[in-house]
Design a protein around this motif. Structure first.
Motif, PDB file in Angstrom:
ATOM      1  N   ILE A 176      -3.791  23.921 -15.141  1.00  0.00           N
ATOM      2  CA  ILE A 176      -3.411  23.202 -13.928  1.00  0.00           C
ATOM      3  C   ILE A 176      -3.597  24.093 -12.699  1.00  0.00           C
ATOM      4  CG2 ILE A 176      -1.496  22.150 -12.663  1.00  0.00           C
ATOM      5  CD1 ILE A 176      -2.597  20.444 -14.921  1.00  0.00           C
ATOM      6  N   ARG A 177      -4.292  23.538 -11.738  1.00  0.00           N
ATOM      7  CA  ARG A 177      -4.497  24.208 -10.451  1.00  0.00           C
ATOM      8  C   ARG A 177      -4.155  23.203  -9.362  1.00  0.00           C
ATOM      9  NH1 ARG A 177      -7.666  28.523  -8.306  1.00  0.00           N
ATOM     10  NH2 ARG A 177      -8.473  28.089  -6.212  1.00  0.00           N
ATOM     11  N   PHE A 178      -3.387  23.650  -8.350  1.00  0.00           N
ATOM     12  CA  PHE A 178      -2.983  22.734  -7.282  1.00  0.00           C
ATOM     13  C   PHE A 178      -2.768  23.516  -5.984  1.00  0.00           C
ATOM     14  CE2 PHE A 178       0.107  20.533  -4.655  1.00  0.00           C
ATOM     15  CZ  PHE A 178      -0.387  19.237  -4.650  1.00  0.00           C
ATOM     16  N   GLY A 179      -3.159  22.873  -4.877  1.00  0.00           N
ATOM     17  CA  GLY A 179      -2.950  23.505  -3.580  1.00  0.00           C
ATOM     18  C   GLY A 179      -2.882  22.483  -2.463  1.00  0.00           C
ATOM     19  N   PHE A 180      -2.407  22.925  -1.326  1.00  0.00           N
ATOM     20  CA  PHE A 180      -2.413  22.127  -0.106  1.00  0.00           C
ATOM     21  C   PHE A 180      -3.452  22.745   0.828  1.00  0.00           C
ATOM     22  CE2 PHE A 180       1.902  21.373  -1.707  1.00  0.00           C
ATOM     23  CZ  PHE A 180       1.952  19.981  -1.646  1.00  0.00           C
ATOM     24  N   LEU A 192       2.641  14.227  -7.979  1.00  0.00           N
ATOM     25  CA  LEU A 192       1.408  14.860  -7.513  1.00  0.00           C
ATOM     26  C   LEU A 192       0.379  14.850  -8.638  1.00  0.00           C
ATOM     27  CD1 LEU A 192       2.960  17.989  -5.722  1.00  0.00           C
ATOM     28  CD2 LEU A 192       2.062  15.927  -4.613  1.00  0.00           C
ATOM     29  N   SER A 193      -0.884  14.915  -8.251  1.00  0.00           N
ATOM     30  CA  SER A 193      -1.972  15.005  -9.236  1.00  0.00           C
ATOM     31  C   SER A 193      -2.632  16.373  -9.097  1.00  0.00           C
ATOM     32  CB  SER A 193      -3.010  13.905  -8.989  1.00  0.00           C
ATOM     33  OG  SER A 193      -2.428  12.629  -9.131  1.00  0.00           O
ATOM     34  N   PRO A 194      -2.956  17.039 -10.208  1.00  0.00           N
ATOM     35  CA  PRO A 194      -3.556  18.375 -10.116  1.00  0.00           C
ATOM     36  C   PRO A 194      -4.957  18.320  -9.521  1.00  0.00           C
ATOM     37  CG  PRO A 194      -3.573  17.581 -12.389  1.00  0.00           C
ATOM     38  CD  PRO A 194      -2.780  16.585 -11.597  1.00  0.00           C
ATOM     39  N   ASP A 195      -5.335  19.401  -8.844  1.00  0.00           N
ATOM     40  CA  ASP A 195      -6.703  19.502  -8.330  1.00  0.00           C
ATOM     41  C   ASP A 195      -7.689  19.715  -9.476  1.00  0.00           C
ATOM     42  OD1 ASP A 195      -5.711  19.239  -5.749  1.00  0.00           O
ATOM     43  OD2 ASP A 195      -5.493  21.403  -5.475  1.00  0.00           O
ATOM     44  N   SER A 196      -7.231  20.395 -10.513  1.00  0.00           N
ATOM     45  CA  SER A 196      -8.038  20.564 -11.726  1.00  0.00           C
ATOM     46  C   SER A 196      -7.091  20.767 -12.902  1.00  0.00           C
ATOM     47  CB  SER A 196      -8.994  21.759 -11.583  1.00  0.00           C
ATOM     48  OG  SER A 196      -8.271  22.960 -11.398  1.00  0.00           O
ATOM     49  N   GLY A 197      -7.622  20.606 -14.098  1.00  0.00           N
ATOM     50  CA  GLY A 197      -6.784  20.652 -15.289  1.00  0.00           C
ATOM     51  C   GLY A 197      -6.178  19.290 -15.569  1.00  0.00           C
ATOM     52  N   GLN A 198      -5.380  19.204 -16.617  1.00  0.00           N
ATOM     53  CA  GLN A 198      -4.771  17.924 -16.954  1.00  0.00           C
ATOM     54  C   GLN A 198      -3.373  18.105 -17.540  1.00  0.00           C
ATOM     55  OE1 GLN A 198      -6.974  15.734 -19.912  1.00  0.00           O
ATOM     56  NE2 GLN A 198      -7.125  17.460 -21.326  1.00  0.00           N
ATOM     57  N   ILE A 219       7.213  20.871 -11.097  1.00  0.00           N
ATOM     58  CA  ILE A 219       8.039  19.749 -11.529  1.00  0.00           C
ATOM     59  C   ILE A 219       7.473  18.426 -11.006  1.00  0.00           C
ATOM     60  CG2 ILE A 219      10.287  18.662 -11.138  1.00  0.00           C
ATOM     61  CD1 ILE A 219      10.401  20.770 -13.256  1.00  0.00           C
ATOM     62  N   ASN A 220       7.032  18.420  -9.750  1.00  0.00           N
ATOM     63  CA  ASN A 220       6.473  17.200  -9.168  1.00  0.00           C
ATOM     64  C   ASN A 220       5.190  16.768  -9.871  1.00  0.00           C
ATOM     65  OD1 ASN A 220       8.530  16.938  -7.297  1.00  0.00           O
ATOM     66  ND2 ASN A 220       7.430  18.030  -5.674  1.00  0.00           N
ATOM     67  N   LEU A 221       4.409  17.714 -10.333  1.00  0.00           N
ATOM     68  CA  LEU A 221       3.207  17.394 -11.108  1.00  0.00           C
ATOM     69  C   LEU A 221       3.591  16.761 -12.445  1.00  0.00           C
ATOM     70  CD1 LEU A 221       1.198  20.636 -10.340  1.00  0.00           C
ATOM     71  CD2 LEU A 221       0.343  18.325  -9.905  1.00  0.00           C
ATOM     72  N   LYS A 248       0.834  -1.204   0.000  1.00  0.00           N
ATOM     73  CA  LYS A 248       0.000   0.000   0.000  1.00  0.00           C
ATOM     74  C   LYS A 248       0.872   1.259   0.000  1.00  0.00           C
ATOM     75  CE  LYS A 248      -3.798  -2.194   2.580  1.00  0.00           C
ATOM     76  NZ  LYS A 248      -4.834  -2.169   1.547  1.00  0.00           N
ATOM     77  N   PHE A 249       1.997   1.176   0.710  1.00  0.00           N
ATOM     78  CA  PHE A 249       2.908   2.323   0.773  1.00  0.00           C
ATOM     79  C   PHE A 249       3.476   2.631  -0.612  1.00  0.00           C
ATOM     80  CE2 PHE A 249       4.970   5.476   2.969  1.00  0.00           C
ATOM     81  CZ  PHE A 249       5.091   5.277   4.336  1.00  0.00           C
ATOM     82  N   HIS A 250       3.769   1.584  -1.395  1.00  0.00           N
ATOM     83  CA  HIS A 250       4.371   1.776  -2.721  1.00  0.00           C
ATOM     84  C   HIS A 250       3.502   2.660  -3.615  1.00  0.00           C
ATOM     85  CE1 HIS A 250       7.167  -1.041  -1.323  1.00  0.00           C
ATOM     86  NE2 HIS A 250       6.671  -2.150  -1.830  1.00  0.00           N
ATOM     87  N   VAL A 251       2.185   2.543  -3.471  1.00  0.00           N
ATOM     88  CA  VAL A 251       1.274   3.279  -4.356  1.00  0.00           C
ATOM     89  C   VAL A 251       0.583   4.412  -3.611  1.00  0.00           C
ATOM     90  CG1 VAL A 251       0.891   1.339  -5.912  1.00  0.00           C
ATOM     91  CG2 VAL A 251      -0.581   1.590  -3.908  1.00  0.00           C
ATOM     92  N   LEU A 252       1.191   4.849  -2.511  1.00  0.00           N
ATOM     93  CA  LEU A 252       0.599   5.915  -1.704  1.00  0.00           C
ATOM     94  C   LEU A 252       0.690   7.243  -2.436  1.00  0.00           C
ATOM     95  CD1 LEU A 252      -0.681   6.276   1.097  1.00  0.00           C
ATOM     96  CD2 LEU A 252       1.572   6.877   1.975  1.00  0.00           C
ATOM     97  N   ASN A 253      -0.387   7.989  -2.359  1.00  0.00           N
ATOM     98  CA  ASN A 253      -0.421   9.318  -2.953  1.00  0.00           C
ATOM     99  C   ASN A 253       0.625  10.213  -2.294  1.00  0.00           C
ATOM    100  OD1 ASN A 253      -1.412  12.245  -2.907  1.00  0.00           O
ATOM    101  ND2 ASN A 253      -2.796  11.343  -4.421  1.00  0.00           N
ATOM    102  N   TYR A 254       1.486  10.830  -3.108  1.00  0.00           N
ATOM    103  CA  TYR A 254       2.601  11.608  -2.566  1.00  0.00           C
ATOM    104  C   TYR A 254       2.115  12.830  -1.790  1.00  0.00           C
ATOM    105  CZ  TYR A 254       7.005  14.187  -2.387  1.00  0.00           C
ATOM    106  OH  TYR A 254       8.101  14.876  -1.953  1.00  0.00           O
ATOM    107  N   LYS A 255       1.023  13.421  -2.215  1.00  0.00           N
ATOM    108  CA  LYS A 255       0.477  14.582  -1.504  1.00  0.00           C
ATOM    109  C   LYS A 255       0.074  14.183  -0.090  1.00  0.00           C
ATOM    110  CE  LYS A 255      -3.077  18.180  -1.840  1.00  0.00           C
ATOM    111  NZ  LYS A 255      -4.202  18.716  -2.650  1.00  0.00           N
ATOM    112  N   TYR A 256      -0.589  13.038   0.051  1.00  0.00           N
ATOM    113  CA  TYR A 256      -0.966  12.550   1.380  1.00  0.00           C
ATOM    114  C   TYR A 256       0.289  12.291   2.219  1.00  0.00           C
ATOM    115  CZ  TYR A 256      -2.252   9.071   4.907  1.00  0.00           C
ATOM    116  OH  TYR A 256      -2.383   8.370   6.075  1.00  0.00           O
ATOM    117  N   PHE A 257       1.314  11.716   1.580  1.00  0.00           N
ATOM    118  CA  PHE A 257       2.555  11.404   2.291  1.00  0.00           C
ATOM    119  C   PHE A 257       3.199  12.676   2.850  1.00  0.00           C
ATOM    120  CE2 PHE A 257       7.217  11.033   2.089  1.00  0.00           C
ATOM    121  CZ  PHE A 257       7.413   9.984   2.982  1.00  0.00           C
TER     122      PHE A 257
END
Length: 585
Positions: free
Chosen positions: A356-360, A400-406, A393-395, A118-127
């Protein structure tokens, strides 16, 4: 309703499967054989009793069993039969114990592997937003404590099965006496419920304190150098000491509760049997001879009941770890990154970012980014700290996955690709140089086979990364770690690693920030040789490294304010001009 009362059983059954029922069946056989052996006391009592009439009827079944086997009912045959029964019981008990060891180790192995899968495929943002102490505690100490929970739960289930077996045999022998003992023994359960409730509460406190302590240990190790040089290591050490005391104080309370549960076992056992015997003989006028075998069965049953209560209390002492593991497994499942998709075989035309839109949380890091990165071009990202360069760069790298856009690679959205196959074609050199405690060859090849071809490539990238000045000839099997290399040496190992990878896309995030000017110039010349052959993305504060980039992108506050050649930005972007002037370029 079923899940409420059987959630622990369902948790272990999910990991162990039908082997759990095999273990319980072996325990039933142990109980039956033990009861059958004890039942031989009936003819023995008849033989030694002056007044054996009361038990004669009950031993008739056993006499008939012996007759059917062609055996005469005498002292020798009864004793021989008892020895045989208990010998078989011992064998099955051994099989039961060995089987429990096997399934317990299998359980721990399954849980550990599942956690890391499960750790291998963990979302990096959550990590990045997680409590690292909790993560480390969950995949190390907590898994061991859940193994202890499994062991105690299996012992509890084993005891429960034996208790039920002995109770059935006792009721068959003397229903009235058995009912009295069951009622009185049931009343003692209220004491154990109180102990269990206290233990369960302390167990959950222990999990939280372990999480906090593990986090402090990580900070202590990661920041050891700074704590030493700042003279604050004793101050931080006091925080560690406080954490240790809190953890051990909780362990002490759990140990005392377990001790109470263990030491009151035998007194309660004798009290229950004595009280029921007194009532049976003095109040109800029963015969002591008639209840002797029932006493044997109940003595066995009550022993096992108290073992069961003690084991269950031990289980509750680590039950908090079980609940914590369930919680973090759910979180891992909720925040996993999908990796299935088509295999990425290389960039053919461009990478494109659309809206692309992204935030924490509420903090916006990137806002409405539109960008095209042509194949085999060098693009540099510059701007003040916190402008979103590394996040962008991480996107692009799929971390990371964008909150919106592609994000599209050659007209295909990034989520349509197998992310592992895409990332295997990306070389990512960060300012946080990564060095493993292993050989230099394994550090650079990432555990590739030491073939002649790989050794030749290894030697080439060692030179390309300017490592030859501190690496001896035939250095492939030299042991290294992050502690015995300087910052610049660690960074050169990281650069060599990505060059060994021969990626299609090379990302350099402050990749030369720890290098001296001469070494940086050597590496920069080597990187420049890739111009027009690879897609190169550079994040840099030292603007001398981006002069030859095909495209320079200026970011500020999460927005692209300008893009063009180095010279074009010098002519049109005053903020960029000021950055260049401050660096005396």
């Amino acid at each position: 309703m079923m899940e409420k009362y059987f959630k622990n059983f369902l948790f272990f059954y999910k990991a162990i499967g039908n082997r759990l029922f095999v273990a319980l069946t072996l325990n039933v056989l142990v109980g039956i054989l033990d009861g059958l052996g004890l039942a031989m006391f009936l003819p023995l009592l008849q033989m030694v009793s002056d007044n054996g009439g009361e038990i004669e009827g009950k031993s008739a079944v056993i006499e008939g069993m012996f007759s059917s086997m062609g055996l005469e009912l005498n002292l020798f045959s009864v004793l021989l039969f008892m020895v045989s029964i208990f010998a078989v019981k011992g064998l099955i008990k051994f099989l039961s114990f060995s089987f429990q060891v096997i399934i317990l180790q299998s359980f721990i192995r399954t849980v550990r592997i599942d956690m890391f899968d499960k750790f291998h495929v963990l979302n990096y943002k959550y990590f990045t937003q997680s409590d690292f102490g909790r993560l480390q505690n969950s995949v190390t100490a907590e898994v061991s404590r859940v193994g202890q929970a499994c062991r105690s739960y299996l012992k509890t289930m084993e005891a429960l099965v034996l208790v039920m077996t002995y109770l059935v045999l006792a009721f068959i022998t003397n229903p009235q006496f058995s009912l009295l003992v069951t009622v009185v023994a049931g009343l003692t359960n209220f004491l154990y419920k109180f102990i269990n409730r206290k233990t369960k509460g302390q167990s959950r406190i222990l999990v939280k304190r372990n999480d906090f302590f593990q986090g402090m240990v990580l900070e202590y190790l990661n920041n050891f150098k700074y704590l030493k040089v700042s003279g604050k290591i004793q101050v931080f050490g006091e925080r560690l000491t406080k954490g240790i005391k809190q953890v051990e104080e909780t362990n002490k309370r759990i140990g005392i509760l377990n001790g109470i549960a263990l030491t009151i076992r035998e007194p309660i056992l004798i009290f229950v049997l004595s009280a029921v015997m007194l009532v049976q003989v003095e109040v109800l006028g029963g015969s002591l001879g008639l209840i002797l075998l029932s006493i044997v069965f109940f003595y066995r049953a009550l022993q096992v009941v108290l073992v069961m209560q003690n084991q269950y209390n031990v289980f509750l002492s680590v039950e908090g770890s079980l609940r914590n593991l369930e919680q973090i497994q759910r979180e891992f499942d909720d925040h996993h990154q999908d990796t299935a998709g088509r295999t990425f075989t290389g960039l053919r035309s461009f990478i494109r970012l659309d809206g692309i839109r992204f935030g924490f949380g509420d903090r916006i890091v990137l806002n409405n980014i539109d960008l095209i990165i042509p194949e085999n071009k060098t693009m540099a990202f510059v701007g003040p700290s916190g402008s979103g360069k590394t996040t962008l760069i991480n996107l692009i790298a799929g971390l990371l996955s964008p909150d919106s856009g592609q994000i599209l690679y050659d007209h295909k959205p990034i989520y349509e690709y197998d992310i592992s196959s895409l990332q295997s074609r990306i070389g990512y050199i960060t300012q946080e140089a990564v060095v493993f405690s292993d050989t230099l060859f394994n550090n650079i090849s990432l555990w590739d086979k030491m073939t002649d071809e790989n050794l030749s490539r290894y030697e080439r990238v060692v030179q390309d990364a300017a490592m030859d000045e501190f690496v001896e000839t035939d250095s492939a099997e030299n042991q290294v770690s992050g502690l015995n290399l300087s910052g610049g040496q660690r960074q050169r190992v990281s650069i060599a690693r990505e060059l060994f990878k021969e990626p299609d896309i090379l990302i350099m995030d402050e990749a030369t920030s720890s290098l001296d000017s001469a070494t940086e110039a050597v590496i920069q010349r080597r990187i420049n040789e890739f111009s027009g052959k690879k897609t190169i993305l550079i994040v840099a504060h030292r603007l001398s490294t981006v002069k030859k980039a095909d495209i320079v992108v200026y970011l500020n506050a999460g927005n692209i304010e300008a893009q063009g050649t180095y010279e074009e930005l010098m002519d049109t972007v005053p903020k960029f001009q000021k950055m260049v002037e401050l660096q005396n370029l």
